[in-house]
Design a protein around this motif. Structure first.
Motif, PDB file in Angstrom:
ATOM      1  N   GLU A  24       0.833  -1.210   0.000  1.00 51.42           N
ATOM      2  CA  GLU A  24       0.000   0.000   0.000  1.00 51.42           C
ATOM      3  C   GLU A  24       0.867   1.260   0.000  1.00 51.42           C
ATOM      4  N   MET A  25       1.946   1.251   0.770  1.00 50.43           N
ATOM      5  CA  MET A  25       2.847   2.405   0.807  1.00 50.43           C
ATOM      6  C   MET A  25       3.478   2.638  -0.574  1.00 50.43           C
ATOM      7  N   PHE A  26       3.886   1.556  -1.230  1.00 47.82           N
ATOM      8  CA  PHE A  26       4.480   1.686  -2.562  1.00 47.82           C
ATOM      9  C   PHE A  26       3.450   2.207  -3.565  1.00 47.82           C
ATOM     10  N   GLU A  27       2.203   1.766  -3.444  1.00 49.56           N
ATOM     11  CA  GLU A  27       1.136   2.221  -4.350  1.00 49.56           C
ATOM     12  C   GLU A  27       0.898   3.722  -4.221  1.00 49.56           C
ATOM     13  N   ARG A  28       1.016   4.266  -2.997  1.00 43.90           N
ATOM     14  CA  ARG A  28       0.756   5.686  -2.756  1.00 43.90           C
ATOM     15  C   ARG A  28       1.971   6.568  -2.992  1.00 43.90           C
ATOM     16  N   ALA A  29       3.147   5.983  -3.171  1.00 39.55           N
ATOM     17  CA  ALA A  29       4.387   6.754  -3.302  1.00 39.55           C
ATOM     18  C   ALA A  29       4.401   7.544  -4.614  1.00 39.55           C
ATOM     19  N   ASP A  30       5.075   8.703  -4.598  1.00 43.75           N
ATOM     20  CA  ASP A  30       5.263   9.501  -5.806  1.00 43.75           C
ATOM     21  C   ASP A  30       6.249   8.802  -6.719  1.00 43.75           C
ATOM     22  N   VAL A  31       6.014   8.920  -8.019  1.00 46.82           N
ATOM     23  CA  VAL A  31       6.895   8.321  -9.014  1.00 46.82           C
ATOM     24  C   VAL A  31       7.567   9.447  -9.801  1.00 46.82           C
ATOM     25  N   TYR A  32       8.870   9.370  -9.937  1.00 45.35           N
ATOM     26  CA  TYR A  32       9.633  10.383 -10.664  1.00 45.35           C
ATOM     27  C   TYR A  32      10.372   9.738 -11.830  1.00 45.35           C
ATOM     28  N   GLU A  33      10.447  10.470 -12.951  1.00 53.81           N
ATOM     29  CA  GLU A  33      11.345  10.132 -14.047  1.00 53.81           C
ATOM     30  C   GLU A  33      12.372  11.251 -14.066  1.00 53.81           C
ATOM     31  N   GLY A  34      13.539  10.982 -13.567  1.00 57.36           N
ATOM     32  CA  GLY A  34      14.524  12.047 -13.390  1.00 57.36           C
ATOM     33  C   GLY A  34      14.017  12.999 -12.321  1.00 57.36           C
ATOM     34  N   ASP A  35      13.926  14.291 -12.657  1.00 53.61           N
ATOM     35  CA  ASP A  35      13.413  15.290 -11.714  1.00 53.61           C
ATOM     36  C   ASP A  35      11.926  15.563 -11.907  1.00 53.61           C
ATOM     37  N   ARG A  36      11.282  14.899 -12.876  1.00 53.55           N
ATOM     38  CA  ARG A  36       9.885  15.177 -13.203  1.00 53.55           C
ATOM     39  C   ARG A  36       8.943  14.222 -12.473  1.00 53.55           C
ATOM     40  N   LEU A  37       7.972  14.792 -11.752  1.00 53.29           N
ATOM     41  CA  LEU A  37       6.970  13.991 -11.052  1.00 53.29           C
ATOM     42  C   LEU A  37       5.960  13.469 -12.060  1.00 53.29           C
ATOM     43  N   ILE A  38       5.710  12.183 -12.051  1.00 52.85           N
ATOM     44  CA  ILE A  38       4.727  11.559 -12.930  1.00 52.85           C
ATOM     45  C   ILE A  38       3.382  11.571 -12.206  1.00 52.85           C
ATOM     46  N   ARG A  39       2.419  12.264 -12.776  1.00 53.77           N
ATOM     47  CA  ARG A  39       1.090  12.352 -12.174  1.00 53.77           C
ATOM     48  C   ARG A  39       0.332  11.060 -12.434  1.00 53.77           C
ATOM     49  N   ARG A  40      -0.341  10.588 -11.397  1.00 55.00           N
ATOM     50  CA  ARG A  40      -1.158   9.394 -11.544  1.00 55.00           C
ATOM     51  C   ARG A  40      -2.617   9.792 -11.538  1.00 55.00           C
ATOM     52  N   GLY A  41      -3.457   8.851 -11.821  1.00 53.94           N
ATOM     53  CA  GLY A  41      -4.883   9.118 -11.814  1.00 53.94           C
ATOM     54  C   GLY A  41      -5.418   9.355 -13.211  1.00 53.94           C
ATOM     55  N   ARG A  42      -6.578   9.942 -13.262  1.00 58.74           N
ATOM     56  CA  ARG A  42      -7.252  10.178 -14.521  1.00 58.74           C
ATOM     57  C   ARG A  42      -6.466  11.201 -15.352  1.00 58.74           C
ATOM     58  N   PRO A  43      -6.229  10.900 -16.639  1.00 56.57           N
ATOM     59  CA  PRO A  43      -5.528  11.878 -17.475  1.00 56.57           C
ATOM     60  C   PRO A  43      -6.393  13.112 -17.709  1.00 56.57           C
ATOM     61  N   LYS A  44      -5.755  14.238 -17.950  1.00 55.09           N
ATOM     62  CA  LYS A  44      -6.495  15.468 -18.189  1.00 55.09           C
ATOM     63  C   LYS A  44      -7.286  15.361 -19.480  1.00 55.09           C
TER      64      LYS A  44
END
Length: 90
Positions: A24-44
């Motif tokens: 569960e902790m891993f599922e909620r963790a922020d994901v980064y590609e380099g310095d860029r935060l990858i947004r999760r959830g519904r796409p805009k």
């Protein structure tokens, strides 16, 4: 030993004493590609809906709400259908 500030609620003793990460902790963790935060959830959406205030008759609201969740989306669909059937009026 490094003491944390009062707002953190505790004293840090040893990093090796930290709890093991759960799935569960891993599922909620922020994901980064380099310095860029990858947004999760519904796409805009390419065409997001615009919030407005509108006054409708109580019987219209009651009828749409009675059909359950998603009633605002159904009102939107009904208005789109009206526009499609009456292009000369818009």
């Amino acid at each position: 030993m490094i003491e944390k500030g009062k707002e953190s609620g505790g004293t840090w003793i040893d990093p090796d004493d930290s709890p093991e990460w759960t799935d569960e902790m891993f599922e909620r963790a922020d994901v980064y590609e380099g310095d860029r935060l990858i947004r999760r959830g519904r796409p805009k959406s390419e065409a997001p809906k615009v919030p407005i205030n509108i006054r409708l008759s109580p019987d219209v609201i009651e009828r749409f709400k009675a059909s359950g969740p998603g009633w605002q989306t159904r009102i939107d669909a009904a208005l789109k259908q009206y526009i499609a059937e009456h292009p000369e009026r818009v």
